[in-house]
Scaffold this motif. Structure first.
Motif, PDB file in Angstrom:
ATOM      1  N   VAL A 142       0.838  -1.199   0.000  1.00  0.00           N
ATOM      2  CA  VAL A 142       0.000   0.000   0.000  1.00  0.00           C
ATOM      3  C   VAL A 142       0.871   1.246   0.000  1.00  0.00           C
ATOM      4  CG1 VAL A 142      -2.018  -1.015   1.140  1.00  0.00           C
ATOM      5  CG2 VAL A 142      -0.193  -0.026   2.519  1.00  0.00           C
ATOM      6  N   THR A 157      -8.366  -2.812  -4.541  1.00  0.00           N
ATOM      7  CA  THR A 157      -8.958  -3.035  -3.222  1.00  0.00           C
ATOM      8  C   THR A 157     -10.358  -3.646  -3.237  1.00  0.00           C
ATOM      9  OG1 THR A 157      -9.292  -2.004  -1.071  1.00  0.00           O
ATOM     10  CG2 THR A 157      -9.930  -0.721  -2.991  1.00  0.00           C
ATOM     11  N   LYS A 174      -9.902   5.412  -6.790  1.00  0.00           N
ATOM     12  CA  LYS A 174      -9.222   6.185  -5.747  1.00  0.00           C
ATOM     13  C   LYS A 174      -8.317   5.335  -4.864  1.00  0.00           C
ATOM     14  CE  LYS A 174     -10.117   9.504  -2.075  1.00  0.00           C
ATOM     15  NZ  LYS A 174     -11.132  10.289  -1.376  1.00  0.00           N
ATOM     16  N   TYR A 175      -8.704   4.069  -4.589  1.00  0.00           N
ATOM     17  CA  TYR A 175      -7.993   3.248  -3.611  1.00  0.00           C
ATOM     18  C   TYR A 175      -7.168   2.122  -4.212  1.00  0.00           C
ATOM     19  CZ  TYR A 175     -11.054   5.828  -0.535  1.00  0.00           C
ATOM     20  OH  TYR A 175     -11.703   6.845   0.113  1.00  0.00           O
ATOM     21  N   LYS A 193      -9.862  -3.096  -9.423  1.00  0.00           N
ATOM     22  CA  LYS A 193      -9.291  -1.771  -9.155  1.00  0.00           C
ATOM     23  C   LYS A 193     -10.378  -0.731  -8.886  1.00  0.00           C
ATOM     24  CE  LYS A 193      -5.507   1.123 -10.575  1.00  0.00           C
ATOM     25  NZ  LYS A 193      -4.481   1.350 -11.567  1.00  0.00           N
ATOM     26  N   HIS A 194     -10.164   0.036  -7.839  1.00  0.00           N
ATOM     27  CA  HIS A 194     -10.997   1.189  -7.492  1.00  0.00           C
ATOM     28  C   HIS A 194     -10.224   2.427  -7.937  1.00  0.00           C
ATOM     29  CE1 HIS A 194     -12.687   4.322  -4.905  1.00  0.00           C
ATOM     30  NE2 HIS A 194     -13.759   3.563  -4.790  1.00  0.00           N
ATOM     31  N   TYR A 244      -3.816   3.867   2.055  1.00  0.00           N
ATOM     32  CA  TYR A 244      -5.102   3.890   1.363  1.00  0.00           C
ATOM     33  C   TYR A 244      -5.058   3.268  -0.028  1.00  0.00           C
ATOM     34  CZ  TYR A 244      -6.911   6.896   4.992  1.00  0.00           C
ATOM     35  OH  TYR A 244      -7.309   7.396   6.191  1.00  0.00           O
ATOM     36  N   TYR A 245      -3.934   3.375  -0.720  1.00  0.00           N
ATOM     37  CA  TYR A 245      -3.856   2.898  -2.101  1.00  0.00           C
ATOM     38  C   TYR A 245      -3.215   1.518  -2.139  1.00  0.00           C
ATOM     39  CZ  TYR A 245      -3.340   2.865  -7.121  1.00  0.00           C
ATOM     40  OH  TYR A 245      -3.449   2.536  -8.443  1.00  0.00           O
ATOM     41  N   HIS A 246      -3.969   0.514  -2.595  1.00  0.00           N
ATOM     42  CA  HIS A 246      -3.493  -0.862  -2.691  1.00  0.00           C
ATOM     43  C   HIS A 246      -2.840  -1.074  -4.055  1.00  0.00           C
ATOM     44  CE1 HIS A 246      -6.434  -1.038   0.496  1.00  0.00           C
ATOM     45  NE2 HIS A 246      -6.085  -2.275   0.801  1.00  0.00           N
ATOM     46  N   ASN A 298       0.245   5.949  -0.018  1.00  0.00           N
ATOM     47  CA  ASN A 298      -0.666   7.043   0.320  1.00  0.00           C
ATOM     48  C   ASN A 298      -1.289   6.826   1.699  1.00  0.00           C
ATOM     49  OD1 ASN A 298      -2.019   9.438   0.037  1.00  0.00           O
ATOM     50  ND2 ASN A 298      -3.685   8.587  -1.157  1.00  0.00           N
TER      51      ASN A 298
END
Length: 124
Positions: free
Chosen positions: A18, A49, A45-46, A42-43, A23-25, A20
């Motif tokens: 991860v 995840t 923003k994240y 994939k999200h 928060y970011y995977h 950020n």
């Protein structure tokens, strides 16, 4: 739970999965999670995840724990929480620095400047 266990596996093996502030995977998280019974999408923003069980993992859990013993996803708002249909009343306002992406919350409109970047926070 398997999602969090994938993080634990990576921590144990020194794999950074991860960024950020957690928060970011990244792709390393996706690879580990998918090797352990999850499907990862994939999200925006994240990152990697969005987590669902593979059909094999779903069958294994149902056999091991019984069909009604677990839920493999988050409950929709108001479901099973004893607050039938009521939404949380989070009245805070989120502000983000447009340069370093630091975020803060306030309970009313505020004018705040990021001390690191010397620019105003923007309401999200």
């Amino acid at each position: 739970m398997l999602h969090e266990m994938a993080h634990l596996y990576n921590i144990h093996h020194g794999i950074e999965d991860v960024s950020n502030n957690g928060y970011y995977h990244n792709k390393r998280f996706k690879d580990t999670a998918e090797a352990h019974g999850l499907i990862i999408e994939k999200h925006d923003k994240y990152g990697w995840t969005i987590t669902t069980l593979t059909p094999e993992a779903s069958v294994w859990l149902a056999e091991a724990l019984g069909d009604d013993a677990i839920r493999a996803s988050r409950l929709p708002e108001g479901s099973g929480s004893g607050k039938k249909g009521k939404k949380s009343k989070n009245r805070s306002i989120k502000y983000v620095c447009p340069i370093c992406d630091t975020s803060i919350r306030a309970t009313r409109e505020v004018n705040v400047v990021c001390g690191d970047c010397d620019v105003p926070f923007e309401r999200e």
